[in-house]
Design a protein around this motif. Structure first.
Motif, PDB file in Angstrom:
ATOM      1  N   LEU A 157       0.847  -1.138  -0.007  1.00 25.03           N
ATOM      2  CA  LEU A 157      -0.024   0.217  -0.035  1.00 25.03           C
ATOM      3  C   LEU A 157       0.843   1.252  -0.021  1.00 25.03           C
ATOM      4  CD1 LEU A 157      -2.683  -1.085   2.418  1.00 25.03           C
ATOM      5  CD2 LEU A 157      -2.976  -1.088  -0.096  1.00 25.03           C
ATOM      6  N   TRP A 158       1.965   1.223   0.713  1.00 28.84           N
ATOM      7  CA  TRP A 158       2.775   2.263   0.672  1.00 28.84           C
ATOM      8  C   TRP A 158       3.555   2.489  -0.566  1.00 28.84           C
ATOM      9  CZ3 TRP A 158       3.089   6.320   3.863  1.00 28.84           C
ATOM     10  CH2 TRP A 158       2.560   5.863   5.199  1.00 28.84           C
ATOM     11  N   ILE A 159       4.033   1.413  -1.105  1.00 33.80           N
ATOM     12  CA  ILE A 159       4.409   1.546  -2.637  1.00 33.80           C
ATOM     13  C   ILE A 159       3.440   2.122  -3.520  1.00 33.80           C
ATOM     14  CG2 ILE A 159       5.167   0.032  -4.590  1.00 33.80           C
ATOM     15  CD1 ILE A 159       6.371  -1.874  -2.469  1.00 33.80           C
ATOM     16  N   ALA A 160       2.107   1.694  -3.317  1.00 31.38           N
ATOM     17  CA  ALA A 160       1.022   2.141  -4.150  1.00 31.38           C
ATOM     18  C   ALA A 160       0.703   3.742  -4.035  1.00 31.38           C
ATOM     19  CB  ALA A 160      -0.155   1.654  -4.074  1.00 31.38           C
ATOM     20  N   LEU A 161       0.957   4.284  -2.584  1.00 30.34           N
ATOM     21  CA  LEU A 161       0.768   5.757  -2.427  1.00 30.34           C
ATOM     22  C   LEU A 161       1.901   6.419  -3.237  1.00 30.34           C
ATOM     23  CD1 LEU A 161      -0.454   7.767  -0.797  1.00 30.34           C
ATOM     24  CD2 LEU A 161       1.292   7.584   0.912  1.00 30.34           C
ATOM     25  N   ILE A 162       3.255   6.063  -3.181  1.00 34.76           N
ATOM     26  CA  ILE A 162       4.331   6.483  -3.617  1.00 34.76           C
ATOM     27  C   ILE A 162       4.322   6.547  -4.997  1.00 34.76           C
ATOM     28  CG2 ILE A 162       6.918   6.482  -4.063  1.00 34.76           C
ATOM     29  CD1 ILE A 162       6.971   5.349  -1.085  1.00 34.76           C
ATOM     30  N   ASN A 163       4.148   5.270  -5.740  1.00 33.02           N
ATOM     31  CA  ASN A 163       3.854   5.314  -7.233  1.00 33.02           C
ATOM     32  C   ASN A 163       3.059   6.185  -7.760  1.00 33.02           C
ATOM     33  OD1 ASN A 163       3.673   4.349  -9.701  1.00 33.02           O
ATOM     34  ND2 ASN A 163       3.867   2.117  -9.329  1.00 33.02           N
TER      35      ASN A 163
ATOM     36  N   ARG B 285      -6.880   0.763  -4.232  1.00 29.91           N
ATOM     37  CA  ARG B 285      -7.346   1.772  -5.253  1.00 29.91           C
ATOM     38  C   ARG B 285      -7.566   3.220  -4.277  1.00 29.91           C
ATOM     39  NH1 ARG B 285     -11.411   2.490  -8.304  1.00 29.91           N
ATOM     40  NH2 ARG B 285     -10.106   3.158  -9.819  1.00 29.91           N
ATOM     41  N   THR B 286      -7.808   2.923  -2.849  1.00 32.58           N
ATOM     42  CA  THR B 286      -8.193   4.204  -2.169  1.00 32.58           C
ATOM     43  C   THR B 286      -6.746   4.801  -1.961  1.00 32.58           C
ATOM     44  OG1 THR B 286     -10.070   3.496  -1.144  1.00 32.58           O
ATOM     45  CG2 THR B 286      -8.962   5.123   0.112  1.00 32.58           C
ATOM     46  N   VAL B 287      -5.825   3.954  -1.543  1.00 34.81           N
ATOM     47  CA  VAL B 287      -4.297   4.614  -1.248  1.00 34.81           C
ATOM     48  C   VAL B 287      -3.959   5.061  -2.563  1.00 34.81           C
ATOM     49  CG1 VAL B 287      -2.177   3.841  -0.647  1.00 34.81           C
ATOM     50  CG2 VAL B 287      -4.091   3.094   0.724  1.00 34.81           C
ATOM     51  N   SER B 288      -4.080   4.468  -3.693  1.00 36.10           N
ATOM     52  CA  SER B 288      -3.267   4.841  -4.965  1.00 36.10           C
ATOM     53  C   SER B 288      -4.144   6.075  -5.338  1.00 36.10           C
ATOM     54  CB  SER B 288      -3.898   4.004  -6.038  1.00 36.10           C
ATOM     55  OG  SER B 288      -3.153   2.540  -5.907  1.00 36.10           O
ATOM     56  N   ASN B 289      -5.213   6.505  -5.410  1.00 36.18           N
ATOM     57  CA  ASN B 289      -6.037   7.793  -5.730  1.00 36.18           C
ATOM     58  C   ASN B 289      -5.672   8.715  -4.514  1.00 36.18           C
ATOM     59  OD1 ASN B 289      -7.973   7.510  -7.844  1.00 36.18           O
ATOM     60  ND2 ASN B 289      -8.020   5.470  -6.844  1.00 36.18           N
ATOM     61  N   ALA B 290      -5.385   8.413  -3.453  1.00 29.59           N
ATOM     62  CA  ALA B 290      -4.883   9.415  -2.513  1.00 29.59           C
ATOM     63  C   ALA B 290      -3.444   9.731  -2.957  1.00 29.59           C
ATOM     64  CB  ALA B 290      -4.778   8.677  -1.000  1.00 29.59           C
ATOM     65  N   GLY B 291      -2.651   8.983  -3.489  1.00 28.90           N
ATOM     66  CA  GLY B 291      -1.351   9.471  -4.257  1.00 28.90           C
ATOM     67  C   GLY B 291      -1.594  10.184  -5.184  1.00 28.90           C
ATOM     68  N   TRP B 292      -2.641   9.877  -6.118  1.00 28.10           N
ATOM     69  CA  TRP B 292      -2.916  10.675  -7.273  1.00 28.10           C
ATOM     70  C   TRP B 292      -3.354  11.977  -6.704  1.00 28.10           C
ATOM     71  CZ3 TRP B 292      -3.136  10.463 -12.655  1.00 28.10           C
ATOM     72  CH2 TRP B 292      -3.063   8.978 -13.120  1.00 28.10           C
ATOM     73  N   ALA B 293      -4.122  12.253  -5.860  1.00 33.21           N
ATOM     74  CA  ALA B 293      -4.479  13.523  -5.256  1.00 33.21           C
ATOM     75  C   ALA B 293      -3.393  14.346  -5.048  1.00 33.21           C
ATOM     76  CB  ALA B 293      -5.745  13.180  -4.118  1.00 33.21           C
ATOM     77  N   ILE B 294      -2.366  13.808  -4.115  1.00 34.11           N
ATOM     78  CA  ILE B 294      -1.309  14.335  -3.723  1.00 34.11           C
ATOM     79  C   ILE B 294      -0.326  15.034  -5.028  1.00 34.11           C
ATOM     80  CG2 ILE B 294       0.988  14.183  -2.441  1.00 34.11           C
ATOM     81  CD1 ILE B 294      -0.555  12.371  -0.762  1.00 34.11           C
ATOM     82  N   GLY B 295      -0.516  13.933  -6.108  1.00 34.19           N
ATOM     83  CA  GLY B 295       0.426  14.337  -7.024  1.00 34.19           C
ATOM     84  C   GLY B 295      -0.365  15.298  -8.067  1.00 34.19           C
ATOM     85  N   GLY B 296      -1.722  15.177  -8.121  1.00 31.66           N
ATOM     86  CA  GLY B 296      -2.503  16.083  -8.796  1.00 31.66           C
ATOM     87  C   GLY B 296      -2.245  17.498  -8.225  1.00 31.66           C
TER      88      GLY B 296
ATOM     89  N   LEU C  54     -12.639  11.676  -4.500  1.00 26.76           N
ATOM     90  CA  LEU C  54     -13.672  11.003  -4.594  1.00 26.76           C
ATOM     91  C   LEU C  54     -13.727   9.344  -4.452  1.00 26.76           C
ATOM     92  CD1 LEU C  54     -16.393  12.761  -7.224  1.00 26.76           C
ATOM     93  CD2 LEU C  54     -16.440  12.522  -4.710  1.00 26.76           C
ATOM     94  N   VAL C  55     -12.732   9.064  -4.983  1.00 29.53           N
ATOM     95  CA  VAL C  55     -12.271   7.542  -5.066  1.00 29.53           C
ATOM     96  C   VAL C  55     -11.951   7.312  -3.743  1.00 29.53           C
ATOM     97  CG1 VAL C  55     -10.733   5.668  -5.738  1.00 29.53           C
ATOM     98  CG2 VAL C  55     -11.789   7.371  -7.472  1.00 29.53           C
ATOM     99  N   VAL C  56     -10.979   8.187  -3.146  1.00 31.73           N
ATOM    100  CA  VAL C  56     -10.695   7.809  -1.502  1.00 31.73           C
ATOM    101  C   VAL C  56     -11.724   7.638  -0.702  1.00 31.73           C
ATOM    102  CG1 VAL C  56      -9.105   8.796   0.177  1.00 31.73           C
ATOM    103  CG2 VAL C  56      -8.415   9.035  -2.040  1.00 31.73           C
ATOM    104  N   CYS C  57     -12.584   8.878  -0.788  1.00 33.16           N
ATOM    105  CA  CYS C  57     -13.992   8.672   0.076  1.00 33.16           C
ATOM    106  C   CYS C  57     -14.905   7.591  -0.155  1.00 33.16           C
ATOM    107  CB  CYS C  57     -14.623  10.044  -0.101  1.00 33.16           C
ATOM    108  SG  CYS C  57     -13.570  11.395   0.501  1.00 33.16           S
ATOM    109  N   CYS C  58     -14.981   7.048  -1.454  1.00 35.26           N
ATOM    110  CA  CYS C  58     -16.230   6.241  -1.704  1.00 35.26           C
ATOM    111  C   CYS C  58     -15.769   4.704  -2.072  1.00 35.26           C
ATOM    112  CB  CYS C  58     -17.051   6.762  -2.799  1.00 35.26           C
ATOM    113  SG  CYS C  58     -17.643   8.621  -2.391  1.00 35.26           S
ATOM    114  N   GLN C  59     -14.458   4.382  -2.592  1.00 25.13           N
ATOM    115  CA  GLN C  59     -14.265   3.177  -2.971  1.00 25.13           C
ATOM    116  C   GLN C  59     -14.271   2.064  -1.993  1.00 25.13           C
ATOM    117  OE1 GLN C  59     -12.442   2.488  -6.352  1.00 25.13           O
ATOM    118  NE2 GLN C  59     -13.867   0.950  -5.805  1.00 25.13           N
ATOM    119  N   VAL C  60     -13.811   2.252  -0.755  1.00 33.79           N
ATOM    120  CA  VAL C  60     -13.942   1.128   0.041  1.00 33.79           C
ATOM    121  C   VAL C  60     -15.399   1.166   0.641  1.00 33.79           C
ATOM    122  CG1 VAL C  60     -13.463   0.571   2.404  1.00 33.79           C
ATOM    123  CG2 VAL C  60     -11.750   1.374   0.917  1.00 33.79           C
ATOM    124  N   PRO C  61     -16.010   2.360   1.092  1.00 34.25           N
ATOM    125  CA  PRO C  61     -17.562   2.024   1.522  1.00 34.25           C
ATOM    126  C   PRO C  61     -18.266   1.289   0.380  1.00 34.25           C
ATOM    127  CG  PRO C  61     -16.664   4.226   2.093  1.00 34.25           C
ATOM    128  CD  PRO C  61     -15.859   3.640   1.022  1.00 34.25           C
TER     129      PRO C  61
END
Length: 425
Positions: free
Chosen positions: A24-30, A148-159, A272-279
């Motif tokens: 998950l950390w790898i996904a966040l960084i990536n 996917r939630t972690v990945s999209n958190a990474g996307w948000a940070i990068g974005g 939105l993915v971060v907030c909604c994907q897991v629920p």
């Protein structure tokens, strides 16, 4: 219970143990690095290297076509070799290919380097999915949703960082985004070295041949229902092309919205993915429930297409509002499709050829990466009324896939988690 204890308890419940959490950390960084670059990629090729809209469409389309080979190749290798080592190879390949983009503005070379990157990117997506399935086991849907939630958190940070760079708008700012993505792949490769190799059912079968005869593994290329499922999946992945390529180019060439809105909409997508994907993942915890998500998926896509049409009617505020609605609707289409696609692609794949099946399924997103940009740029060239036509096509595709999956699932044993031996429809 204190906040830190709650966080620790939640962290401990993540499927896959320590290696699952490390991934998950790898996904966040990536994805943070990818978020830096992907939101600005189309504009980089247009504004920095001087390519036309048509050339950008060709570059993304052709490189995506080359990347199609990455999914089945990675799946084939993962049934025979340690998946973590193949992931590292893909990460390093992407770092080298992206670095090379900084060295030229020649269309042919940009196409070559983009194709090499696409090949590794498509393979890495399949490998990451396969790793999640192997390490999380029955909790695969939950783990995939968290990932996917972690990945999209990474996307948000990068974005967000990408939006700041676009506000500067200089060549060096765009180049900095690309370099940041390269560094993220190198860091991810170092962390992946620390991940243990999960058990592989297909490799266990192969190892057993030395002591006992076994039946030949299932072949996805002879499994007609699975191949047809993969074909329909390609169209349902179009939300990616619309969000990543269509909306930025549509903003620049067809609306009065400010150009800086493009990366901000990417951030909105990630949030939105971060907030909604897991629920929302609980609605696709079984193949039957995953199939039921296809109808709301199609509805969201149609709403997004209608909003894109409205965004071209004129006026800055109308354009911004309509584009925001489009991004939200298409994001929910993406979320619902991710849940359904993940569960169905795994549930319909036999254990003895899991990598090969997921590699074939990976062709759907690879094909979309190739044909999607070309289709989306064609829609942009055709004008606002072409978006509803695209939405109608998705409705037809959803109807076809729903029928296909229903027939396939009726051939499973009661309560089975995967498909029985493949048979032609």
């Amino acid at each position: 219970m204190s906040f830190s204890r709650k966080r620790s308890a939640l962290y401990a419940r993540i499927p896959g143990g320590a290696d699952g959490r490390r991934m998950l950390w790898i996904a966040l960084i990536n994805k943070a690095g990818t978020g830096l670059w992907m939101g600005a990629a189309a504009l980089y090729f247009t504004l920095v290297t001087g390519l036309s809209v048509a050339e950008v469409g060709v570059l993304l389309g052709v490189s995506g076509a080359v990347g199609i080979a990455g999914a089945p190749l990675a799946g084939h290798l993962a049934d025979r070799f340690p998946v973590t080592r193949i992931i590292i190879g893909a990460q390093l390949q992407q770092a080298v290919a992206l670095s090379a983009l900084l060295t030229t503005d020649n269309f042919a070379l940009l196409l070559l380097y983009s194709a090499v990157n696409s090949l590794a990117d498509r393979g890495a997506n399949v490998l990451t999915k396969l790793y999640a399935a192997r390490i999380a086991g029955p909790q695969r849907t939950t783990y995939q949703a968290v990932q996917r939630t972690v990945s999209n958190a990474g996307w948000a940070i990068g974005g967000l960082a990408g939006a700041l760079a676009l506000a500067v708008g200089t060549t060096h700012a765009y180049q900095a985004l690309l370099i940041g993505n390269v560094v993220s792949f190198l860091a991810a490769a170092v962390l992946t070295l620390r991940c243990a190799e999960p058990p592989s059912p297909s490799r266990l079968v192969a190892d057993s041949t030395a002591t006992a005869p076994v039946a030949p593994p299932s072949n996805p290329w002879r499994d007609r229902p699975y191949l047809l499922f993969t074909v329909t999946e390609a169209a349902l992945f179009l939300d990616d092309a619309v969000l990543q390529v269509g909306i930025p180019l549509w903003i620049v060439h067809a609306t009065d919205a400010p150009h800086g809105l493009a990366p901000l909409l990417m951030v909105l997508n990630c949030v939105l993915v971060v907030c909604c994907q897991v629920p929302l993942s609980r609605f696709g915890s079984t193949p039957e429930r995953a199939r039921a998500l296809l109808v709301p998926l199609a509805a969201c896509f149609v709403v997004g297409c209608g909003a894109l049409t409205a965004s071209a009617l004129g006026g800055t505020w109308l354009a911004v509002a309509a584009l925001t609605v489009a991004a939200i609707a298409l994001t929910f289409a993406e979320i619902l499709h991710a849940i359904a696609s993940w569960e169905l692609s795994i549930a319909l794949a036999p254990d003895d050829a899991q990598g090969a099946y997921l590699g074939v399924h990976g062709l759907s997103s690879s094909a979309q990466r190739s044909g999607g940009p070309l289709l989306v740029t064609a829609v942009i060239a055709a004008g606002p009324l072409a978006w509803p036509v695209l939405g109608a096509g998705v409705i037809v595709t959803v109807a076809a896939q729903s029928r296909l999956v229903r027939k396939r699932l009726t051939r499973q044993s009661p309560g089975a988690d995967r498909a029985v031996a493949p048979r032609a429809m």
